[in-house]
Design a protein around this motif. Structure first.
Motif, short mmCIF file in Angstrom:
data_model
loop_
_atom_site.label_atom_id
_atom_site.label_comp_id
_atom_site.label_asym_id
_atom_site.label_seq_id
_atom_site.Cartn_x
_atom_site.Cartn_y
_atom_site.Cartn_z
N GLU A 1 36.57 40.87 -1.16
CA GLU A 1 36.75 39.70 -2.02
C GLU A 1 37.39 38.53 -1.26
O GLU A 1 37.06 37.38 -1.51
N ARG B 1 26.96 43.52 -5.18
CA ARG B 1 28.03 42.83 -5.90
C ARG B 1 27.48 42.02 -7.07
O ARG B 1 26.42 41.41 -6.99
N VAL C 1 36.54 45.12 -9.96
CA VAL C 1 35.38 44.55 -9.27
C VAL C 1 34.14 45.02 -10.01
O VAL C 1 34.23 45.89 -10.89
#
Length: 157
Positions: free
Chosen positions: A27, A108, A64
């Motif tokens: 991140e 992601r 996440v």
């Protein structure tokens, strides 16, 4: 990024800490770009770590969200990458292994879902070449595609 935690069965707390550290690093570096996280997580889909990566639970106050390519392409299929059908598993350090999926390709997500679409995800090296097996784990390969339009916006005609 290849995420490779400690594999020993009694090290789940350490693996959770490693997942959090890896997520914080990703991140801090990724910005708004695409991220593909892959490798041997040594964790089954129901483990806390895989649930963490797929956004189903937090660890150490961090959340996440990643899309699991195998689960996307093969809903409900176990997809064991560590299988007793592979003779290297039986000959290796875990001769009583029953089979489990421990290897992943993760994409992601942003607020609107994955930034790349999973076109397909398949096992590779799940058969010997001649009599030679590539590894005691089967590999994974995925086709990752750009979405048809920018997530978070409406498609234009």
């Amino acid at each position: 990024m290849h995420h490779k935690p400690s594999w020993e069965r009694g090290q789940e707390r350490e693996r959770e800490a490693q997942a959090v550290a890896a997520a914080r690093l990703v991140e801090s570096m990724a910005g708004a770009g695409h991220v593909v996280l892959l490798g041997g997580f040594d964790a089954t889909p129901e483990s806390a770590r895989v649930r963490f990566w797929t956004g189903l639970q937090s660890l150490s106050g961090l959340s996440v969200g990643y899309r699991d390519a195998w689960a996307t392409a093969h809903p409900g299929e176990p997809g064991h990458t560590c299988s007793p059908a592979n003779p290297l598993v039986r000959l290796g350090e875990m001769p009583e292994e029953e089979g489990r999926r421990v290897d992943y390709i993760m994409v992601r997500c942003d607020d609107y879902g994955p930034t790349l679409r999973v076109g397909l995800c398949e096992q590779v090296f799940s058969e010997p070449v001649g009599s030679v097996w590539a590894s005691d784990h089967y590999g994974l390969v995925a086709d990752l595609l750009f979405p048809s339009h920018q997530p978070g916006s409406w498609a234009s005609d």
